[in-house]
Design a protein around this motif. Sequence first.
Motif, mmCIF file in Angstrom:
data_model
loop_
_atom_site.group_PDB
_atom_site.id
_atom_site.type_symbol
_atom_site.label_atom_id
_atom_site.label_comp_id
_atom_site.label_asym_id
_atom_site.label_seq_id
_atom_site.Cartn_x
_atom_site.Cartn_y
_atom_site.Cartn_z
ATOM 1 N N ASN A 116 -11.400 -11.550 8.585
ATOM 2 C CA ASN A 116 -12.312 -11.927 9.683
ATOM 3 C C ASN A 116 -13.729 -12.242 9.198
ATOM 4 O O ASN A 116 -14.639 -12.377 10.024
ATOM 5 C CB ASN A 116 -12.352 -10.832 10.754
ATOM 6 C CG ASN A 116 -13.134 -9.596 10.299
ATOM 7 O OD1 ASN A 116 -13.452 -9.458 9.115
ATOM 8 N ND2 ASN A 116 -13.440 -8.720 11.236
ATOM 9 N N GLY A 117 -13.920 -12.334 7.898
ATOM 10 C CA GLY A 117 -15.240 -12.601 7.333
ATOM 11 C C GLY A 117 -15.877 -11.388 6.709
ATOM 12 O O GLY A 117 -16.802 -11.507 5.896
ATOM 13 N N THR A 118 -15.380 -10.208 7.092
ATOM 14 C CA THR A 118 -15.906 -8.970 6.496
ATOM 15 C C THR A 118 -14.815 -8.069 5.938
ATOM 16 O O THR A 118 -15.072 -7.240 5.067
ATOM 17 C CB THR A 118 -16.703 -8.156 7.540
ATOM 18 O OG1 THR A 118 -15.830 -7.803 8.616
ATOM 19 C CG2 THR A 118 -17.884 -8.961 8.071
ATOM 20 N N GLN A 119 -13.588 -8.207 6.459
ATOM 21 C CA GLN A 119 -12.510 -7.342 6.000
ATOM 22 C C GLN A 119 -11.151 -7.967 6.305
ATOM 23 O O GLN A 119 -11.033 -8.859 7.159
ATOM 24 C CB GLN A 119 -12.591 -5.979 6.699
ATOM 25 C CG GLN A 119 -12.384 -6.079 8.199
ATOM 26 C CD GLN A 119 -12.248 -4.726 8.874
ATOM 27 O OE1 GLN A 119 -11.822 -3.750 8.261
ATOM 28 N NE2 GLN A 119 -12.594 -4.655 10.152
ATOM 29 N N ILE A 120 -10.136 -7.475 5.574
ATOM 30 C CA ILE A 120 -8.756 -7.781 5.932
ATOM 31 C C ILE A 120 -8.382 -6.862 7.088
ATOM 32 O O ILE A 120 -8.505 -5.637 6.990
ATOM 33 C CB ILE A 120 -7.811 -7.558 4.733
ATOM 34 C CG1 ILE A 120 -8.164 -8.499 3.574
ATOM 35 C CG2 ILE A 120 -6.367 -7.752 5.172
ATOM 36 C CD1 ILE A 120 -7.908 -9.956 3.853
ATOM 37 N N LEU A 121 -7.949 -7.446 8.208
ATOM 38 C CA LEU A 121 -7.697 -6.641 9.398
ATOM 39 C C LEU A 121 -6.481 -5.737 9.198
ATOM 40 O O LEU A 121 -5.416 -6.199 8.765
ATOM 41 C CB LEU A 121 -7.469 -7.549 10.600
ATOM 42 C CG LEU A 121 -8.656 -8.434 10.997
ATOM 43 C CD1 LEU A 121 -8.315 -9.270 12.230
ATOM 44 C CD2 LEU A 121 -9.905 -7.600 11.250
ATOM 45 N N PRO A 122 -6.613 -4.444 9.498
ATOM 46 C CA PRO A 122 -5.469 -3.527 9.385
ATOM 47 C C PRO A 122 -4.302 -3.996 10.244
ATOM 48 O O PRO A 122 -4.487 -4.520 11.351
ATOM 49 C CB PRO A 122 -6.048 -2.202 9.913
ATOM 50 C CG PRO A 122 -7.531 -2.331 9.757
ATOM 51 C CD PRO A 122 -7.839 -3.785 9.964
ATOM 52 N N GLY A 123 -3.097 -3.795 9.716
ATOM 53 C CA GLY A 123 -1.896 -4.163 10.461
ATOM 54 C C GLY A 123 -1.486 -5.615 10.314
ATOM 55 O O GLY A 123 -0.485 -6.026 10.909
ATOM 56 N N THR A 124 -2.246 -6.404 9.546
ATOM 57 C CA THR A 124 -1.913 -7.825 9.385
ATOM 58 C C THR A 124 -1.414 -8.137 7.977
ATOM 59 O O THR A 124 -1.229 -9.311 7.644
ATOM 60 C CB THR A 124 -3.144 -8.707 9.656
ATOM 61 O OG1 THR A 124 -4.126 -8.491 8.626
ATOM 62 C CG2 THR A 124 -3.753 -8.398 11.013
ATOM 63 N N THR A 125 -1.191 -7.138 7.166
ATOM 64 C CA THR A 125 -0.971 -7.365 5.737
ATOM 65 C C THR A 125 0.497 -7.249 5.332
ATOM 66 O O THR A 125 1.296 -6.548 5.961
ATOM 67 C CB THR A 125 -1.792 -6.378 4.893
ATOM 68 O OG1 THR A 125 -1.366 -5.046 5.196
ATOM 69 C CG2 THR A 125 -3.271 -6.514 5.212
ATOM 70 N N ILE A 126 0.814 -7.972 4.267
ATOM 71 C CA ILE A 126 2.035 -7.758 3.489
ATOM 72 C C ILE A 126 1.546 -7.366 2.104
ATOM 73 O O ILE A 126 0.875 -8.149 1.426
ATOM 74 C CB ILE A 126 2.904 -9.025 3.413
ATOM 75 C CG1 ILE A 126 3.231 -9.542 4.821
ATOM 76 C CG2 ILE A 126 4.183 -8.753 2.639
ATOM 77 C CD1 ILE A 126 3.919 -10.909 4.822
ATOM 78 N N ALA A 127 1.859 -6.153 1.685
ATOM 79 C CA ALA A 127 1.250 -5.612 0.466
ATOM 80 C C ALA A 127 1.650 -6.396 -0.772
ATOM 81 O O ALA A 127 0.794 -6.743 -1.601
ATOM 82 C CB ALA A 127 1.626 -4.134 0.305
ATOM 83 N N SER A 128 2.932 -6.714 -0.900
ATOM 84 C CA SER A 128 3.393 -7.403 -2.109
ATOM 85 C C SER A 128 4.702 -8.122 -1.829
ATOM 86 O O SER A 128 5.610 -7.557 -1.211
ATOM 87 C CB SER A 128 3.587 -6.403 -3.260
ATOM 88 O OG SER A 128 4.020 -7.072 -4.430
ATOM 89 N N ILE A 129 4.773 -9.360 -2.272
ATOM 90 C CA ILE A 129 5.997 -10.162 -2.173
ATOM 91 C C ILE A 129 6.377 -10.561 -3.583
ATOM 92 O O ILE A 129 5.647 -11.308 -4.249
ATOM 93 C CB ILE A 129 5.774 -11.415 -1.309
ATOM 94 C CG1 ILE A 129 5.068 -11.071 0.006
ATOM 95 C CG2 ILE A 129 7.094 -12.132 -1.038
ATOM 96 C CD1 ILE A 129 4.471 -12.264 0.714
ATOM 97 N N GLN A 130 7.507 -10.086 -4.049
ATOM 98 C CA GLN A 130 7.910 -10.355 -5.425
ATOM 99 C C GLN A 130 8.377 -11.807 -5.579
ATOM 100 O O GLN A 130 8.771 -12.458 -4.598
ATOM 101 C CB GLN A 130 9.031 -9.392 -5.830
ATOM 102 C CG GLN A 130 8.584 -7.932 -5.880
ATOM 103 C CD GLN A 130 7.429 -7.699 -6.826
ATOM 104 O OE1 GLN A 130 7.493 -8.085 -8.003
ATOM 105 N NE2 GLN A 130 6.349 -7.094 -6.337
ATOM 106 N N PRO A 131 8.334 -12.353 -6.788
ATOM 107 C CA PRO A 131 8.809 -13.725 -7.016
ATOM 108 C C PRO A 131 10.236 -13.916 -6.483
ATOM 109 O O PRO A 131 11.130 -13.109 -6.758
ATOM 110 C CB PRO A 131 8.753 -13.855 -8.539
ATOM 111 C CG PRO A 131 7.683 -12.910 -8.962
ATOM 112 C CD PRO A 131 7.782 -11.739 -8.014
ATOM 113 N N GLY A 132 10.421 -14.953 -5.688
ATOM 114 C CA GLY A 132 11.718 -15.230 -5.089
ATOM 115 C C GLY A 132 11.970 -14.475 -3.801
ATOM 116 O O GLY A 132 12.978 -14.732 -3.126
ATOM 117 N N GLY A 133 11.090 -13.561 -3.431
ATOM 118 C CA GLY A 133 11.302 -12.742 -2.247
ATOM 119 C C GLY A 133 10.561 -13.269 -1.024
ATOM 120 O O GLY A 133 9.770 -14.207 -1.102
ATOM 121 N N THR A 134 10.847 -12.648 0.128
ATOM 122 C CA THR A 134 10.184 -12.989 1.391
ATOM 123 C C THR A 134 9.667 -11.718 2.036
ATOM 124 O O THR A 134 10.373 -10.702 2.078
ATOM 125 C CB THR A 134 11.155 -13.702 2.347
ATOM 126 O OG1 THR A 134 11.585 -14.938 1.761
ATOM 127 C CG2 THR A 134 10.481 -14.018 3.677
#
Length: 428
Positions: A102-120
């Motif tokens: 939002n310009g100051t932070q990544i909004l909580p609850g909107t994240t995907i922590a890690s997507i491995q190569p080939g994954g979704t």
Amino acid sequence: MNRREFIKINVRMALAGIALAGTQGLPTMLGVSTSHAASSVNLTIQPVLWEMVDGIQVNAWAFDDGSGPRIPGVIVNALEGEQVTFNITNNNSIPHGFGLWNGTQILPGTTIASIQPGGTGSVTFTAPAAGSYMYVDPLNWPLHRVMGLNGALFVKPQNAVLPNGNRIPYSSPPAAMQELFSDFGKVSYFPGDDWDPARTWLWMFHSVDPNWNQTIQTLACDGNAAGIAASVASFTTTYTPQYFLINGRSGHWSGHEPDTAPYGNVGMPALIVSMNSGLNAASPHIHGNHVFELAANGTVKDNLIFLDTWSMLSGDIKSHLLPFIIPPDTINSPEDPAAWSAAGGVPKVEVASGVLRSQFPFVYPMHCHLETSQTAAGGNYPNGSMTHWSILSPTIGGPVDPALIGKHPDRRIFGDPDPRGFTNSVGL
């Protein structure tokens, strides 16, 4: 992944948009016809080669919504309170993530922590308060964002109509903003129409350091995620940009495209959303009209400053209202806009002996005031952030005549196919 597996990218295409279910039928912006309804947004992360305005190809990463990779990614529209789902597939050789900035932070609850190569990976969240947001890959911040993994999410308010019927882009606007939007089309200073949500333009500022992009992509091809993470500190301190872009283009490529160059008649106010996905600051300066600053980094303003230049630090998100009023320095500008329009606006100009030509459209530049952008590649804006906006005719209010769009005389010089043969797309 090697260079032969890279995917073509064509950033000269007008920015497309996705409208989530609740915003079906709502145009993403004037001039874009590819908006469509979707219950969720499916994006694939791709490594790409990205052609700059001088023909140089740089390594980058891009989001692809199925219509081709784009930098920035496709614009997503949602309604406040609507459920938004992003499904992200990783076709790169290192892990990626996802989140809403939002310009100051990544909004909580909107994240995907890690997507491995080939994954979704998938995330579903409730669309936040009406306003503008940047979806990004937040890993190794800001490196993955600067490599190209960014795009805009516009959140529209639910039934935001003022008592006099005028529309407004926020759900709980301060009194001063309500007064401004109430006045459009209702007072002589703002003749014409009220604000139309379809008259929203995105200016996504960005910068590119080809050497750093090459270094990071080499590490990615080796699957060296640890090496990329270890590079963040030096990436942010030794970054030397050579290109400064708006919506993925720079120089004459960004100057005249419908998605970067607002247009209309007097009395057709436009919302301009500025975002800076790059690492360097930008300083947009607009001629012809001043703009009202409506919001900055998630804060809706209650003191509407009227300005012609604003700062865009790395990661900033700001919104401004371009009123499309009669420019105050226009020749023969009367106090009565209706009389001004009836008189044809301004006298014709003599372009050759006995040859008169209408002065319309009025064309005004918007360019970055920072020295690094202005002198990029050693000249006057050849690789810099620049575009223009235009008043098409003396008509007060809409609609615009489609035949007038992009018809100002200079376009015949700068808007025609690149005489050097560059296309902004890259072969394998």
